[in-house]
Design an enzyme around this catalytic site. Structure first.
Site, PDB file in Angstrom:
ATOM      1  N   LYS A 291     -10.479   0.180  -1.980  1.00 29.88           N
ATOM      2  CA  LYS A 291     -10.080  -0.198  -0.622  1.00 29.88           C
ATOM      3  C   LYS A 291     -10.533   1.177   0.243  1.00 29.88           C
ATOM      4  O   LYS A 291      -9.984   2.151   0.032  1.00 29.88           O
ATOM      5  CB  LYS A 291      -8.591  -0.374  -0.253  1.00 29.88           C
ATOM      6  CG  LYS A 291      -8.423  -0.699   1.166  1.00 29.88           C
ATOM      7  CD  LYS A 291      -7.233  -1.384   1.292  1.00 29.88           C
ATOM      8  CE  LYS A 291      -6.746  -1.395   3.012  1.00 29.88           C
ATOM      9  NZ  LYS A 291      -5.283  -1.867   3.276  1.00 29.88           N
TER      10      LYS A 291
ATOM     11  N   LYS B  86      -7.019   3.608  -2.900  1.00 26.40           N
ATOM     12  CA  LYS B  86      -7.219   3.477  -1.545  1.00 26.40           C
ATOM     13  C   LYS B  86      -7.759   4.706  -1.072  1.00 26.40           C
ATOM     14  O   LYS B  86      -6.800   5.637  -1.472  1.00 26.40           O
ATOM     15  CB  LYS B  86      -6.234   2.489  -0.828  1.00 26.40           C
ATOM     16  CG  LYS B  86      -6.405   2.677   0.747  1.00 26.40           C
ATOM     17  CD  LYS B  86      -5.333   1.956   1.482  1.00 26.40           C
ATOM     18  CE  LYS B  86      -5.039   2.032   3.041  1.00 26.40           C
ATOM     19  NZ  LYS B  86      -3.929   1.292   3.571  1.00 26.40           N
TER      20      LYS B  86
ATOM     21  N   ASP C 262       0.789  -1.224   0.113  1.00 28.29           N
ATOM     22  CA  ASP C 262       0.039  -0.082   0.008  1.00 28.29           C
ATOM     23  C   ASP C 262       0.976   1.327  -0.023  1.00 28.29           C
ATOM     24  O   ASP C 262       1.536   1.689   1.055  1.00 28.29           O
ATOM     25  CB  ASP C 262      -0.886   0.225   1.276  1.00 28.29           C
ATOM     26  CG  ASP C 262      -2.224  -0.979   1.243  1.00 28.29           C
ATOM     27  OD1 ASP C 262      -1.992  -2.091   0.409  1.00 28.29           O
ATOM     28  OD2 ASP C 262      -2.912  -0.823   1.966  1.00 28.29           O
TER      29      ASP C 262
END
Length: 216
Positions: free
Chosen positions: A182, A153, A91
């Site tokens: 996400k 995300k 991430d």
């Protein structure tokens, strides 16, 4: 939606600066027991977690975290190091200043470079929605869609806000079909989690859902 279905979408997360090995180990134990999508932990623990879990749960870690203003070379090195140590998912945080300055090519090039370092591993791109205008969020949907990354995300959980329903709706309208979503930050109940999934999220970054399920 059954809570077991929600747990399969959870990146069970512990990224506090003062996280100890005992706490990280407990996150791993819970991730294995409750079949979460992954455990999301600091890069310094990845090798130890890989040895401890032995492949029983996917390992996610964060790159350029939480501010995103490391150099591209530093982010690429962090990614390579994390994967060499056993990470399955990365991430990364974008350079938000570049986005404000409309350096779109630089952002795209950086994500592509980190994705190349990931190889077949999953890459999620954190854009820190709480600091962005809707125009900037839409632009990042376009850039992430072009970059080869697997997910967009919402948040690090370390800034001024986390995921919102409006942001997930916006992502769902503007990302390409191959890009997953996400939601992270501020997911405090099973109802929150289910709402985000219904709006289009297929991963949830949270430390709370497993705790809730444990108390049921």
């Amino acid at each position: 939606m059954e809570y077991t279905d929600i747990l399969k979408m959870v990146d069970h997360t512990l990224l506090r600066q003062d996280a100890t090995w005992d706490e990280i180990k407990a996150i791993c134990d819970d991730g294995i027991k409750y079949s979460t999508a992954s455990v999301c932990i600091p890069a310094s623990y990845v090798k130890q977690v890989a040895e401890y879990t032995g492949g029983r749960v996917a390992i996610c870690t964060v790159i350029g975290f939480p501010n995103g203003y490391s150099t591209t070379a530093a982010k690429v090195f962090e990614t390579q190091d994390a994967i060499a140590n056993g990470a399955d998912e990365i991430d990364m945080v974008i350079n938000i200043g570049w986005l404000k300055d409309r350096k779109y090519y630089d952002i795209l090039s950086e994500i592509k470079a980190v994705k190349a370092a990931c190889g077949e591993k999953i890459l999620k791109v954190i854009i820190e929605t709480c600091l962005l205008t809707d125009e900037e969020k839409i632009k990042m949907c376009e850039i992430v869609s072009q970059s080869g990354a697997d997910f967009i995300k919402t948040s690090t959980g370390f800034s001024t806000g986390g995921a919102t329903a409006d942001d997930i709706k916006l992502f769902a309208r503007h990302v390409a079909p191959h890009v997953k979503i996400k939601a992270a930050g501020g997911i405090s109940s099973l109802t929150d989690a289910e709402n985000f999934v219904n709006l289009g999220a297929s991963r949830l970054g949270t430390s709370r859902i497993v705790k809730i399920v444990k108390n049921l």
